[in-house]
Design a protein around this motif. Structure first.
Motif, PDB file in Angstrom:
ATOM      1  N   MET A 126      14.547   6.014  -0.356  1.00 43.10           N
ATOM      2  CA  MET A 126      15.003   7.401  -0.361  1.00 43.10           C
ATOM      3  C   MET A 126      13.897   8.348   0.110  1.00 43.10           C
ATOM      4  O   MET A 126      14.141   9.265   0.880  1.00 43.10           O
ATOM      5  N   SER A 127      12.674   8.138  -0.370  1.00 41.54           N
ATOM      6  CA  SER A 127      11.570   9.023  -0.007  1.00 41.54           C
ATOM      7  C   SER A 127      10.242   8.313  -0.220  1.00 41.54           C
ATOM      8  O   SER A 127      10.164   7.312  -0.930  1.00 41.54           O
ATOM      9  N   PHE A 128       9.210   8.869   0.405  1.00 41.04           N
ATOM     10  CA  PHE A 128       7.858   8.317   0.289  1.00 41.04           C
ATOM     11  C   PHE A 128       6.939   9.311  -0.396  1.00 41.04           C
ATOM     12  O   PHE A 128       7.080  10.518  -0.225  1.00 41.04           O
ATOM     13  N   ARG A 129       6.010   8.763  -1.163  1.00 40.13           N
ATOM     14  CA  ARG A 129       4.898   9.572  -1.666  1.00 40.13           C
ATOM     15  C   ARG A 129       3.623   9.204  -0.918  1.00 40.13           C
ATOM     16  O   ARG A 129       2.735  10.008  -0.748  1.00 40.13           O
ATOM     17  N   LYS A 170       0.799  -1.223   0.000  1.00 39.91           N
ATOM     18  CA  LYS A 170       0.000   0.000   0.000  1.00 39.91           C
ATOM     19  C   LYS A 170       0.832   1.273   0.000  1.00 39.91           C
ATOM     20  O   LYS A 170       0.282   2.365  -0.113  1.00 39.91           O
ATOM     21  N   SER A 171       2.141   1.164   0.151  1.00 34.81           N
ATOM     22  CA  SER A 171       3.003   2.345   0.207  1.00 34.81           C
ATOM     23  C   SER A 171       3.612   2.622  -1.159  1.00 34.81           C
ATOM     24  O   SER A 171       3.794   1.708  -1.966  1.00 34.81           O
ATOM     25  N   VAL A 172       3.926   3.886  -1.396  1.00 32.29           N
ATOM     26  CA  VAL A 172       4.573   4.308  -2.644  1.00 32.29           C
ATOM     27  C   VAL A 172       5.842   5.049  -2.256  1.00 32.29           C
ATOM     28  O   VAL A 172       5.790   6.033  -1.516  1.00 32.29           O
ATOM     29  N   TYR A 173       6.977   4.569  -2.747  1.00 28.47           N
ATOM     30  CA  TYR A 173       8.250   5.166  -2.358  1.00 28.47           C
ATOM     31  C   TYR A 173       9.261   5.053  -3.491  1.00 28.47           C
ATOM     32  O   TYR A 173       9.076   4.307  -4.452  1.00 28.47           O
ATOM     33  N   THR A 174      10.345   5.809  -3.356  1.00 25.39           N
ATOM     34  CA  THR A 174      11.436   5.819  -4.326  1.00 25.39           C
ATOM     35  C   THR A 174      12.674   5.254  -3.644  1.00 25.39           C
ATOM     36  O   THR A 174      12.946   5.557  -2.484  1.00 25.39           O
TER      37      THR A 174
END
Length: 197
Positions: free
Chosen positions: A130-133, A117-121
């Motif tokens: 590195m980071s989350f959206r 369910k998570s979106v990240y780079t």
């Protein structure tokens, strides 16, 4: 429910401290989610703000880890002594010195991210985030802990629902649901991009 420990934006204006490494304790040791060995030299955090402004808060932001007042430190000991190590620290403010504060070291890590369910780079060429959206945590990810670092993203300090409630009256810290924290970040970027058009 799991929350992210955030420093309240009300104490961000000129009241963010700089950690001094002069005592030999690397600030990143405070983000590993492990008990650390503390030497006799007390860590120092320097602030441009005045002592009376700093004393309006129980939790202060800096470049190491949350810096908590004696009152908040006692609440943490009462609520989750097994999950915290309080490292005595000295504050050097623009007009004087404050003692009786502690850097908060969480002594546990948990694997908490709901990857479906998570979106990240990822950091290019690595398996590190590195980071989350968008970020969601697994139900019950803290297990028996009340406070822990996210094993996959050590910059995140995770707090249980009951601990967030116990600390809700302390000035300077706020507790956000991760999906709300990152949704708002995405929304601000989206709105800024659209406003620029």
């Amino acid at each position: 429910m799991t929350f992210l420990w955030r420093i309240s934006e009300t104490n961000a204006d000129g009241l963010i401290g700089t950690y001094s490494r002069s005592n030999g304790l690397d600030r990143f040791e405070l983000r590993r989610g492990k008990r650390i060995e503390v030497n006799e030299a007390m860590p120092t955090v320097r602030f441009d703000g005045r002592t009376r402004d700093l004393l309006a808060f129980d939790c202060l932001s800096n470049t190491a880890a949350p810096l908590v007042s004696q009152r908040m430190a006692q609440a943490l000991r009462d609520s989750c002594a097994q999950d915290v190590q309080l490292v005595p620290a000295r504050i050097e403010a623009a007009d004087g010195v404050l003692d009786g504060w502690s850097l908060l070291n969480a002594t546990a890590t948990v694997r908490a991210i709901n990857h479906r369910k998570s979106v990240y780079t990822m950091v290019p060429g690595t398996q590190a985030i590195m980071s989350f959206r968008h970020l969601e945590y697994l139900e019950g990810c803290l297990g028996e802990h009340q406070l822990a670092r996210d094993a996959e993203y050590l910059g995140h300090l995770l707090v249980s629902d009951s601990l967030a409630q116990a600390l809700s009256d302390f000035a300077g810290a706020s507790f956000e649901r991760p999906e709300e924290a990152y949704y708002e970040t995405m929304s601000r970027r989206w709105n800024s991009a659209n406003d620029a058009r």
